[in-house]
Design an enzyme around this catalytic site. Structure first.
Site, PDB file in Angstrom:
ATOM      1  N   ASP A   1      31.592  66.327  40.078  1.00  0.00           N
ATOM      2  CA  ASP A   1      31.155  65.010  40.547  1.00  0.00           C
ATOM      3  C   ASP A   1      29.891  65.173  41.375  1.00  0.00           C
ATOM      4  OD1 ASP A   1      30.979  62.392  41.262  1.00  0.00           O
ATOM      5  OD2 ASP A   1      32.845  62.301  42.378  1.00  0.00           O
TER       6      ASP A   1
ATOM      7  N   CYS B   1      29.822  57.117  39.085  1.00  0.00           N
ATOM      8  CA  CYS B   1      31.048  57.739  38.585  1.00  0.00           C
ATOM      9  C   CYS B   1      31.939  56.851  37.737  1.00  0.00           C
ATOM     10  CB  CYS B   1      31.843  58.321  39.749  1.00  0.00           C
ATOM     11  SG  CYS B   1      32.115  57.169  41.100  1.00  0.00           S
TER      12      CYS B   1
ATOM     13  N   LYS C   1      39.456  63.034  41.027  1.00  0.00           N
ATOM     14  CA  LYS C   1      39.623  61.602  40.936  1.00  0.00           C
ATOM     15  C   LYS C   1      39.948  61.138  39.540  1.00  0.00           C
ATOM     16  CE  LYS C   1      35.156  59.940  41.233  1.00  0.00           C
ATOM     17  NZ  LYS C   1      33.953  59.898  42.048  1.00  0.00           N
TER      18      LYS C   1
ATOM     19  N   HIS D   1      39.859  57.218  39.458  1.00  0.00           N
ATOM     20  CA  HIS D   1      38.876  56.199  39.846  1.00  0.00           C
ATOM     21  C   HIS D   1      38.667  55.130  38.779  1.00  0.00           C
ATOM     22  CE1 HIS D   1      35.237  55.727  42.777  1.00  0.00           C
ATOM     23  NE2 HIS D   1      36.157  54.784  42.911  1.00  0.00           N
TER      24      HIS D   1
ATOM     25  N   HIS E   1      27.453  62.775  36.493  1.00  0.00           N
ATOM     26  CA  HIS E   1      26.084  62.251  36.591  1.00  0.00           C
ATOM     27  C   HIS E   1      25.298  63.195  37.489  1.00  0.00           C
ATOM     28  CE1 HIS E   1      27.366  60.799  40.511  1.00  0.00           C
ATOM     29  NE2 HIS E   1      28.354  60.134  39.928  1.00  0.00           N
TER      30      HIS E   1
END
Length: 633
Positions: free
Chosen positions: A55, A95, A191, A193, A400
Site C-alpha cells: 500500500d 486505495c 486491509k 477497505h 498505487h
C-alpha cells in the site's frame, strides 16, 4: 472357437476366463486412479496463487526498480527468478477504487467504487457503501473451480517475531522460541477497505466471505493514524474540527444564557434552555460518537465474519497475521489455493523497530520498506519449504504510487511525475509488478509493455481453467506476454481515473513503439510550482481543485517517461491524430459504462450508522481481545 475380424482363433474356455479375469482386475485397480483423474486431475494440475499487494509503495522504492538506498533482497529475488513488469499500471491513484478494480478486473467506476466528490475511499466500517454483492471477483471465479481462497490483511515484517540481540547487515536474526513482542514494534496492518454491511450489522453484504474468500483474517478497514494514540487523525480532520468548534460554541452559548438568566440580565424561558441543551448534546454526539471513538469503531480485527478484537492491539497483531497466512498455506498445500496477502505497508502511520531502525539510508520510511521486504521473504520461504514453488505463482505489486506529500514518509516514485491521488500523472499509477513461477516463467525476463492490475482477473481465470461465461473485463490474460509467446500487450488504450472523473488516457498504436498519454484534467498543485498538493496533503479530483485542458496535454511516454514537457503540434506529426483517436476511444469507453453500479462513495453511504457498526459484544459496549477469547474457548 472365436472369430476375430474374419480371423479364426482357437481359444479354450480356461484361457478366455483367465483373460477376462485379468482385464477386470486391471480395471478394478485402475478405477480409483481414473476417477481421480476425472474428478480431481484438473485441480491437481492447477497452480497455487499467492498475491502480495503493498500500500502506497512507490515504484522507485525497490532495488530491482533502481533504488540503491533501500535494501529489498527478497523482492529483488522474486524479480530475478521471475518476470518484472516496467509499465504496470494501477486503475486508480488511491486505495479503495484501485483495490476494487484489482479484484474485479474492471475499472472501479463500473462497480460504483469511484467517488465523484471529495471522498474517494471508505471512511467508516459502519457505513453502507462497499463492493456491491452482485460484483464478481477473481476469488469467486477460482472458488467455483475448486480453489480454497483466503484473504489475510496483514501488517509488516519482522516485528511478528522476537529478535535476538544482534542484527546482521543483510537481515534480522529472528527466533520464534519464547517469543515476546517488543512494545516499540512497527506495525502497518493490511486491509480489505471495500465495506462490510449494507442494511444491518449481520448482513455482511460487502464482506470478503461474500466476495469469494472462504477464509478472512485481518482488518476489514485499514490501519491509520487514529489506531495509534498520539498520531492524530486521518479521517476528515477539517470536518471534525468544524463539528468540535460548533459543539464548543453551543456549549459556551448555553452556559452564558444560564448565567445571564440566573443574574436576572435576561429573561430566557426554560423551554429555550432545554432546546439549547438538547442541541448542545446532539452536537457533541454528532462529533464525538463517530469521530472521537474512531479507534473503537474502525480499528478492529475480524476472523471471517466475527469481530475477534476491538479495538485492535497493535503490539501483538503482526504475529497473528503472519501466522494465519502461513497456516493457510500449510493446511492447503495438497490442494489448489489462492492467498491474497493484502498489506497496508507502507501506509502511514510509520513506526520503527530496533531491528531495522537506522538500517536503511532513507530514514524511517526506508526502514519500513526493508521490514516489508522481510515479510515477503518469509512468505516465499513458506511456499518453497513445502515444495510448492514450481506450482505456485507469486505476484507482488502496490495498489498505487507513493504518497509524496505525507510528512511521515519519503516514498519515491522514481523518475515518474506525481504520486498518490494525483489523477493520471504517472507517479501515482505506475507500480511494481513481479511474477515468479519457476515451473513456468523464465527467470530474469523483463516486460516493457503496458499492463494493468486489472489483468490479474483474466489471468487467474485462465490458469484455473475457467471458461464459463462472464461479464466483460477491462483486463487481459497476461500469460502469453509473461511466457514470451507474444511481444505486444493487448492494451491499446488505457484510461486513468481520479474518482469517477476521467483525467487521462494512453494509446499504444499498433504501428509504433510510442505510448501517447493524453491529460484531459490535472490536479492543481500547491503551493504554486510544487509537484503535489502539499497545502492540503492530498489532491482532489473535481471542481476548483483541477484544471481542465483544451486542447488536452499530450506526452509520449516512450521518449519522455517523466512527462516533463508536453508535445507541441509543430514537433509531433501525429499530434492531431493522437488527440482524435484517444477522444474517440474515450467516448466509446464512456458508452460502455451504461450498466454501471450506483455510486458507493456518496456521503449518504459512507457516513457512520450505529446499526451497521461491527461489534464484539453488545453495542455500544463493544470490546474484546483475541487472547482473552482464545483462552476462554
Amino acid at each position: 472357437m472365436v472369430v476375430l475380424y474374419g480371423t479364426v482363433a482357437s481359444v479354450t474356455a480356461a484361457e478366455l476366463f483367465a483373460a477376462m479375469r485379468s482385464f477386470l482386475l486391471a480395471r478394478l485397480l485402475l478405477f480409483p486412479l481414473l476417477a481421480n483423474n476425472v474428478a480431481g486431475g484438473d485441480s491437481a494440475r492447477k497452480p497455487n496463487v499467492v498475491l502480495v499487494m503493498a500500500d502506497d509503495l512507490g515504484i522507485g522504492d525497490l532495488g530491482c526498480y533502481g533504488n540503491n538506498t533501500i535494501r529489498t533482497p527478497n523482492i529483488d529475488r522474486l524479480a530475478s527468478e521471475g518476470v518484472k513488469l516496467t509499465q504496470h499500471i494501477s486503475a486508480a491513484p488511491v486505495c479503495t477504487p484501485s483495490r476494487a478494480a484489482f479484484v474485479t478486473g474492471r475499472y472501479a467506476i463500473r462497480s460504483g467504487m469511484a467517488g465523484s466528490g471529495a471522498v474517494q475511499v471508505n471512511l467508516f466500517l459502519g457505513g453502507s457503501g462497499g463492493l456491491p454483492p452482485g460484483e464478481t471477483t477473481f476469488a469467486k471465479r477460482l472458488q467455483r473451480q475448486g480453489y480454497t481462497t483466503g484473504l489475510v490483511a496483514t501488517p509488516s515484517g519482522p516485528q511478528v517475531c522476537c529478535f535476538k540481540s544482534h542484527v546482521s547487515t543483510s537481515s534480522p536474526s529472528v527466533s520464534t522460541a519464547n517469543c515476546r513482542v517488543n512494545n516499540t514494534l512497527q506495525t502497518d496492518a493490511g486491509k480489505w477497505h471495500l465495506g462490510v454491511s449494507c442494511e444491518r450489522r449481520e448482513d455482511h453484504c460487502h464482506h470478503p466471505n461474500r466476495h469469494g474468500f472462504s477464509f478472512f483474517y485481518g482488518l476489514p478497514f485499514t490501519f491509520f493514524n487514529d489506531c495509534v494514540p498520539g498520531m492524530g487523525t486521518s479521517i476528515r480532520a477539517g470536518l471534525q474540527r468544524t463539528l468540535r468548534n460548533l459543539s464548543a460554541l453551543l456549549a459556551v452559548g448555553l452556559v452564558t444564557l444560564v448565567c445571564a438568566r440566573a443574574r436576572g440580565f435576561v429573561d430566557v424561558s426554560p423551554r429555550l434552555l432545554v432546546a439549547l441543551l438538547s442541541s448542545s448534546v446532539l452536537a457533541v454526539a454528532v462529533w464525538y460518537v463517530p469521530f472521537g471513538l474512531l479507534p473503537r469503531w474502525n480499528c478492529i480485527v475480524m476472523k471471517d465474519r466475527d469481530v475477534v478484537e476491538q479495538p485492535l492491539t497493535v503490539e501483538t497483531l503482526p504475529l497473528r497475521m503472519l501466522t494465519e497466512a502461513q497456516r493457510f498455506i500449510e493446511r492447503n498445500a495438497d490442494r489448489p489455493f489462492l492467498l491474497f496477502f493484502s498489506l497496508a505497508h507502507v501506509h502511514t502511520p510509520l513506526f520503527h523497530t530496533a531491528a531495522f531502525a537506522g538500517r536503511s539510508r532513507h530514514g524511517h520510511y526506508g526502514d519500513d520498506v526493508e521490514e516489508m521486504d522481510w515479510l515477503v521473504g518469509e512468505l516465499t520461504k513458506t511456499v518453497d519449504s513445502l515444495g510448492l514453488a514450481n506450482n505456485t505463482l507469486i505476484y507482488f505489486a502496490s495498489d498505487h504510487g507513493g504518497h509524496i506529500e505525507d510528512h511521515q514518509k519519503g516514498g519515491w516514485n522514481g523518475i515518474y511525475r506525481g504520486g498518490k491521488a494525483m489523477g493520471g500523472w504517472e507517479g501515482g499509477i505506475r507500480v511494481p509488478g513481479i511474477f515468479r513461477w519457476p515451473g513456468r516463467l523464465a527467470a530474469g525476463k523483463v516486460v516493457n509493455e503496458p499492463t494493468s492490475l486489472m489483468d490479474l482477473y483474466p489471468t487467474l481465470k485462465f490458469l484455473a481453467g475457467d471458461t464459463q461465461p462472464d461479464r466483460p473485463s477491462d483486463g487481459h490474460n497476461l500469460m502469453p506476454l509473461l511466457e514470451g509467446k507474444v511481444d505486444r500487450s493487448e492494451h491499446e488504450f488505457m484510461f486513468h481515473y481520479c474518482g469517477s472523473h476521467l483525467h487521462a488516457a494512453r494509446w499504444h498504436p499498433a504501428d509504433s513503439d510510442s505510448i501517447f498519454k493524453v491529460h484531459f484534467s490535472t490536479p492543481n498543485f500547491s503551493p504554486p510550482g510544487a509537484v503535489g498538493c502539499h497545502d492540503t496533503q492530498i489532491c482532489l479530483c473535481h471542481g476548483e481543485h483541477v484544471t481542465h485542458h483544451d486542447p488536452p496535454l499530450l506526452y509520449d511516454l516512450f521518449r519522455d517517461p517523466s512527462e516533463s514537457r508536453p508535445l507541441d503540434p509543430g514537433e509531433e506529426p501525429r499530434h492531431a491524430e493522437v488527440l482524435r483517436e484517444v477522444a474517440e476511444a474515450a467516448d466509446e469507453h464512456r458508452r460502455s459504462l451504461a450498466g454501471k453500479q450506483p455510486e458507493q462513495l456518496t456521503w449518504e453511504k459512507i457516513l457512520w450508522r450505529p446499526w451497521l457498526q461491527p461489534c464484539c459484544g453488545t453495542f455500544p459496549f463493544c470490546g474484546c481481545k483475541e487472547e482473552t477469547r482464545k483462552s476462554a474457548a
